[in-house]
Design a protein around this motif. Structure first.
Motif, PDB file in Angstrom:
ATOM      1  N   LYS A 132       0.838  -1.205   0.000  1.00 31.01           N
ATOM      2  CA  LYS A 132       0.000   0.000   0.000  1.00 31.01           C
ATOM      3  C   LYS A 132       0.873   1.255   0.000  1.00 31.01           C
ATOM      4  O   LYS A 132       0.452   2.315  -0.480  1.00 31.01           O
ATOM      5  N   SER A 135       1.205   3.123  -3.205  1.00 35.32           N
ATOM      6  CA  SER A 135       0.114   3.917  -3.763  1.00 35.32           C
ATOM      7  C   SER A 135       0.505   5.396  -3.740  1.00 35.32           C
ATOM      8  O   SER A 135       0.751   5.969  -2.672  1.00 35.32           O
ATOM      9  N   VAL A 136       0.534   6.032  -4.899  1.00 37.06           N
ATOM     10  CA  VAL A 136       0.886   7.448  -4.976  1.00 37.06           C
ATOM     11  C   VAL A 136      -0.214   8.303  -4.353  1.00 37.06           C
ATOM     12  O   VAL A 136       0.053   9.251  -3.602  1.00 37.06           O
ATOM     13  N   SER A 137      -1.455   7.968  -4.629  1.00 38.01           N
ATOM     14  CA  SER A 137      -2.565   8.796  -4.140  1.00 38.01           C
ATOM     15  C   SER A 137      -2.734   8.720  -2.629  1.00 38.01           C
ATOM     16  O   SER A 137      -3.247   9.657  -2.008  1.00 38.01           O
ATOM     17  N   LEU A 138      -2.284   7.629  -2.002  1.00 37.41           N
ATOM     18  CA  LEU A 138      -2.428   7.486  -0.554  1.00 37.41           C
ATOM     19  C   LEU A 138      -1.233   8.031   0.216  1.00 37.41           C
ATOM     20  O   LEU A 138      -1.251   8.058   1.452  1.00 37.41           O
ATOM     21  N   ASN A 139      -0.213   8.465  -0.487  1.00 39.07           N
ATOM     22  CA  ASN A 139       1.003   8.943   0.178  1.00 39.07           C
ATOM     23  C   ASN A 139       0.804  10.383   0.656  1.00 39.07           C
ATOM     24  O   ASN A 139       1.028  11.339  -0.088  1.00 39.07           O
ATOM     25  N   GLN A 140       0.403  10.513   1.897  1.00 36.10           N
ATOM     26  CA  GLN A 140       0.172  11.828   2.491  1.00 36.10           C
ATOM     27  C   GLN A 140       1.289  12.250   3.445  1.00 36.10           C
ATOM     28  O   GLN A 140       1.601  13.426   3.556  1.00 36.10           O
ATOM     29  N   THR A 156       3.673   0.301 -11.559  1.00 35.55           N
ATOM     30  CA  THR A 156       3.617   0.839 -12.917  1.00 35.55           C
ATOM     31  C   THR A 156       4.161  -0.161 -13.937  1.00 35.55           C
ATOM     32  O   THR A 156       3.562  -0.387 -14.999  1.00 35.55           O
ATOM     33  N   PRO A 227      -6.076   2.023  -4.052  1.00 37.72           N
ATOM     34  CA  PRO A 227      -5.927   3.118  -5.030  1.00 37.72           C
ATOM     35  C   PRO A 227      -4.502   3.172  -5.582  1.00 37.72           C
ATOM     36  O   PRO A 227      -3.534   2.946  -4.863  1.00 37.72           O
ATOM     37  N   TRP A 228      -4.410   3.486  -6.862  1.00 35.81           N
ATOM     38  CA  TRP A 228      -3.088   3.616  -7.481  1.00 35.81           C
ATOM     39  C   TRP A 228      -2.382   4.866  -6.961  1.00 35.81           C
ATOM     40  O   TRP A 228      -1.163   4.893  -6.895  1.00 35.81           O
TER      41      TRP A 228
END
Length: 228
Positions: A132, A135-140, A156, A227-228
């Motif tokens: 996980k 995941s780029v979108s989940l990296n906060q 990718t 999520p990706w």
């Protein structure tokens, strides 16, 4: 099972044997724990191949030659990975260390798949152990930058690999095992190995039974889309 000496790889082998699978497990060096599995009552269902380092093309080619002529695999699962100096900001890490992390976590799994995809059954699965954290979108919050980036690269490349073989009927699964108490996950992780591998094996068996065809999905051990 590529990378089965300990942790999740070892746990997956044990669970697959419990489920009645015939398993070929690769390791870089002999594993006492894996040998213990082989010494049990399931010994005829487990074949161990040593000296297989996915970063060494000659070793992968030798494995492929060894397996030529045998029945196709329903599942190829590349588990091997590293988290070298993961806590250090990527911009401060030695270049050679970052390069090796990407080599092992992203490039070598895809090279292995390219070498072995013709050995996969038409309705089979090629699985990659990802995270996980990829995941780029989940990296906060950042952290573990080189590891995150290497797993994002694997995701990718796996999607590109599936696209390049879009006429194949086998499916590509990127698998997030959860945060598991292993040498990599650490003692604070929320899952034990058994819970994670039971979920992953159940998911893989469902995919094989349902005959899902083609494409690439990013799932966790419970079958939820990441999520990706």
């Amino acid at each position: 099972m590529v990378g089965a000496s300990r942790g999740l790889g070892l746990g997956l082998v044990a669970r697959l044997l419990e489920r009645g699978w015939q398993v070929t497990a690769t390791v870089r060096r002999p594993s006492a724990a894996l040998n213990d599995l082989a010494a049990g009552e399931k010994t005829r269902s487990l074949r161990i191949v040593t000296d297989i380092d996915i970063d060494v093309d000659a070793a992968v080619a030798a494995l492929r030659a060894t397996l030529d002529g045998e029945p196709a695999f329903d599942l190829i699962f590349v588990v091997a990975g590293v988290a070298t100096q993961a806590g250090m900001p990527a911009g401060q890490m030695p270049r050679e260390v970052v390069g090796q992390v990407f080599q092992t976590n992203a490039i070598s799994p895809i090279r292995f798949a390219e070498s072995f995809h013709k050995r996969v059954a038409a309705s089979g699965v090629i699985a990659f152990m990802t995270s996980k954290l990829g995941s780029v979108s989940l990296n906060q919050g950042g952290g573990w930058g080189s590891y995150r980036a290497s797993k994002a690269a694997l995701n990718t490349l796996a999607r590109s690999f599936a696209g390049q073989h879009s006429k194949a009927s086998w499916r590509v699964i990127l698998m997030h095992p959860g945060w598991v108490r292993t040498d990599l996950g650490g003692g604070r992780a929320t899952l034990d190995v058994d819970t994670s591998v039971r979920g992953m094996v159940a998911l893989l068996e469902r995919c094989l039974e349902q005959g899902d065809r083609g494409g690439c999905v990013f799932l966790d051990y419970q079958g939820q889309t990441v999520p990706w």
